[in-house]
Design an enzyme around this catalytic site. Structure first.
Site, mmCIF file in Angstrom:
data_model
loop_
_atom_site.group_PDB
_atom_site.id
_atom_site.type_symbol
_atom_site.label_atom_id
_atom_site.label_comp_id
_atom_site.label_asym_id
_atom_site.label_seq_id
_atom_site.Cartn_x
_atom_site.Cartn_y
_atom_site.Cartn_z
ATOM 1 N N SER A 8 4.601 -17.340 -15.107
ATOM 2 C CA SER A 8 3.565 -18.040 -14.344
ATOM 3 C C SER A 8 3.121 -19.249 -15.154
ATOM 4 O O SER A 8 2.612 -19.099 -16.274
ATOM 5 C CB SER A 8 2.375 -17.111 -14.108
ATOM 6 O OG SER A 8 1.229 -17.895 -13.833
ATOM 7 N N HIS A 33 6.908 -18.906 -11.228
ATOM 8 C CA HIS A 33 5.757 -18.472 -10.423
ATOM 9 C C HIS A 33 4.681 -19.557 -10.453
ATOM 10 O O HIS A 33 4.234 -19.989 -11.518
ATOM 11 C CB HIS A 33 5.226 -17.157 -11.021
ATOM 12 C CG HIS A 33 4.106 -16.534 -10.268
ATOM 13 N ND1 HIS A 33 4.278 -15.783 -9.122
ATOM 14 C CD2 HIS A 33 2.766 -16.535 -10.502
ATOM 15 C CE1 HIS A 33 3.112 -15.337 -8.701
ATOM 16 N NE2 HIS A 33 2.167 -15.793 -9.506
ATOM 17 N N MET A 137 -1.408 -7.155 -7.324
ATOM 18 C CA MET A 137 -2.243 -7.763 -8.374
ATOM 19 C C MET A 137 -2.763 -6.653 -9.287
ATOM 20 O O MET A 137 -3.418 -5.717 -8.829
ATOM 21 C CB MET A 137 -3.420 -8.525 -7.762
ATOM 22 C CG MET A 137 -3.036 -9.764 -6.970
ATOM 23 S SD MET A 137 -1.950 -10.900 -7.844
ATOM 24 C CE MET A 137 -2.960 -11.318 -9.273
ATOM 25 N N PHE A 143 -7.408 -16.140 -13.015
ATOM 26 C CA PHE A 143 -7.253 -16.567 -14.404
ATOM 27 C C PHE A 143 -6.101 -15.833 -15.076
ATOM 28 O O PHE A 143 -5.821 -14.678 -14.739
ATOM 29 C CB PHE A 143 -8.543 -16.295 -15.196
ATOM 30 C CG PHE A 143 -9.728 -17.000 -14.609
ATOM 31 C CD1 PHE A 143 -9.981 -18.337 -14.906
ATOM 32 C CD2 PHE A 143 -10.561 -16.355 -13.712
ATOM 33 C CE1 PHE A 143 -11.055 -19.000 -14.323
ATOM 34 C CE2 PHE A 143 -11.643 -17.007 -13.131
ATOM 35 C CZ PHE A 143 -11.881 -18.341 -13.438
ATOM 36 N N GLY A 144 -5.480 -16.498 -16.033
ATOM 37 C CA GLY A 144 -4.476 -15.841 -16.854
ATOM 38 C C GLY A 144 -5.149 -15.109 -18.004
ATOM 39 O O GLY A 144 -6.344 -15.267 -18.261
ATOM 40 N N GLY A 145 -4.368 -14.286 -18.680
ATOM 41 C CA GLY A 145 -4.828 -13.656 -19.905
ATOM 42 C C GLY A 145 -5.804 -12.507 -19.731
ATOM 43 O O GLY A 145 -6.473 -12.124 -20.686
ATOM 44 N N ASP A 173 1.691 -8.664 -10.885
ATOM 45 C CA ASP A 173 1.150 -9.907 -11.443
ATOM 46 C C ASP A 173 -0.191 -9.627 -12.108
ATOM 47 O O ASP A 173 -1.153 -9.227 -11.433
ATOM 48 C CB ASP A 173 0.976 -10.905 -10.283
ATOM 49 C CG ASP A 173 0.571 -12.298 -10.735
ATOM 50 O OD1 ASP A 173 0.459 -12.533 -11.954
ATOM 51 O OD2 ASP A 173 0.370 -13.153 -9.843
ATOM 52 N N GLY A 174 -0.230 -9.868 -13.431
ATOM 53 C CA GLY A 174 -1.488 -9.742 -14.154
ATOM 54 C C GLY A 174 -1.388 -8.777 -15.322
ATOM 55 O O GLY A 174 -1.136 -7.589 -15.124
ATOM 56 N N GLY A 175 -1.528 -9.303 -16.530
ATOM 57 C CA GLY A 175 -1.525 -8.444 -17.708
ATOM 58 C C GLY A 175 -0.170 -7.852 -18.052
ATOM 59 O O GLY A 175 -0.097 -6.787 -18.671
ATOM 60 N N GLY A 195 2.283 -14.627 -17.368
ATOM 61 C CA GLY A 195 1.788 -15.947 -17.743
ATOM 62 C C GLY A 195 1.587 -16.055 -19.242
ATOM 63 O O GLY A 195 2.404 -16.608 -19.967
HETATM 64 C C1 DX5 Z 1 -3.716 -14.629 -11.867
HETATM 65 C C2 DX5 Z 1 -2.369 -15.203 -11.533
HETATM 66 C C3 DX5 Z 1 -1.298 -14.798 -12.471
HETATM 67 C C4 DX5 Z 1 -1.560 -15.184 -13.901
HETATM 68 C C5 DX5 Z 1 -1.073 -14.055 -14.736
HETATM 69 O O1 DX5 Z 1 -4.605 -15.019 -10.893
HETATM 70 O O2 DX5 Z 1 -1.963 -14.816 -10.236
HETATM 71 O O3 DX5 Z 1 -0.023 -15.222 -12.018
HETATM 72 O O4 DX5 Z 1 -0.937 -16.357 -14.317
HETATM 73 O O5 DX5 Z 1 -1.408 -14.300 -16.050
HETATM 74 P P1 DX5 Z 1 -1.243 -13.212 -17.193
HETATM 75 O O6 DX5 Z 1 0.223 -12.823 -17.221
HETATM 76 O O7 DX5 Z 1 -1.683 -13.914 -18.410
HETATM 77 O O8 DX5 Z 1 -2.109 -12.028 -16.826
HETATM 78 ZN ZN ZN Z 2 0.124 -15.249 -9.620
#
Ligand code: DX5
Ligand code: ZN
Length: 221
Positions: A8, A33, A137, A143-145, A173-175, A195
């Site tokens: 991502s 992504h 999700m 947000f990422g991270g 997607d996420g974490g 991401g």
């Molecule tokens: C969150 C996004 C993800 C995000 C994941 O809203 O949909 O795609 O980039 O980031 P990480 O992998 O850091 O959790």
């Molecule tokens: Zn995403």
């Protein structure tokens, strides 16, 4: 099936996105992504079709758009024209979900349904005839991270039991990290969106490889 890794770009350096995308493509990514956010459905803003059109020039990988917007239908034509081939829309934003999903297919892209962490899985079961994949999700989007929400794993197991036999792919997607990937693969995930685990790593190729190896250890793929 080989697990697919989709970096991502939300966690990439936005001042040099072309280079960032080329680097993860060279590093073995399977998809790119794209997190599209409108500042309404989620409290953050990213980019739209004009930016995607430029990014498409930097990669031959399939572009996978995740629409975190209150009006997804309006963006679909522009994203497809910009080169996006997979589009996930959120169940929570779509009062006319069947029409929105069918509209993505009509435009020539592959439709997916994204579900927030507490959204009932029955949305995906009911929408199964019109989707190619579910985007589960495992954080609240925006947000990422963020930290992986543990309850996502039993949700995916349930989803796999109900949809696995219908050929609907499960993406998460996420974490996502090498620590969370094995259990998810065992539960039925085949596409891993990551991401920060990819873009915060000094060696992106190695980060992608580590997530893939962890997923392979998980087994089912
Ligand atoms: C969150 C996004 C993800 C995000 C994941 O809203 O949909 O795609 O980039 O980031 P990480 O992998 O850091 O959790
Ligand atoms: Zn995403």
């Amino acid at each position: 099936m080989r697990p697919r890794i989709a970096p991502s770009i939300l966690s990439a350096d936005f001042s040099r996105l072309g280079e960032e995308i080329r680097e993860v493509e060279a590093g073995g990514a399977d998809l790119i992504h794209l997190d599209i956010m409108d500042g309404h459905f989620v409290p953050n803003l990213t980019f739209g079709p004009p930016v995607v059109r430029w990014l498409a020039r930097h990669t031959a990988l399939p572009l996978d758009a995740h629409l975190m917007v209150t009006e997804p239908d309006a963006l679909v034509p522009g994203l497809v024209e910009a080169g996006v081939v997979r589009i996930a829309i959120h169940a929570e934003t779509c009062p006319h979900l069947q029409r929105s999903l069918a509209g993505i297919r009509d435009r020539g892209a592959s439709p997916g349904l994204a579900l927030n962490p507490a959204t009932p899985l029955v949305f995906a079961e009911e929408a199964a005839p019109w989707i190619d994949f579910v985007l589960v999700m495992s954080v609240n989007p925006g947000f990422g991270g963020q930290r992986f929400i543990a309850g996502s794993l039993p949700r995916i197991e349930r989803l796999h039991r109900s949809l696995g036999s219908q050929g609907v792919e499960i993406a998460v997607d996420g974490g996502i990290t090498p620590r969370t990937a094995p259990g998810l693969a065992a539960a039925g995930v085949t596409t891993f969106i990551a991401g920060s685990a990819v873009f915060a790593a000094p060696d992106r190729a190695r980060a992608i490889q580590e997530i893939r190896e962890a997923a392979l250890q998980g087994g089912r793929t």
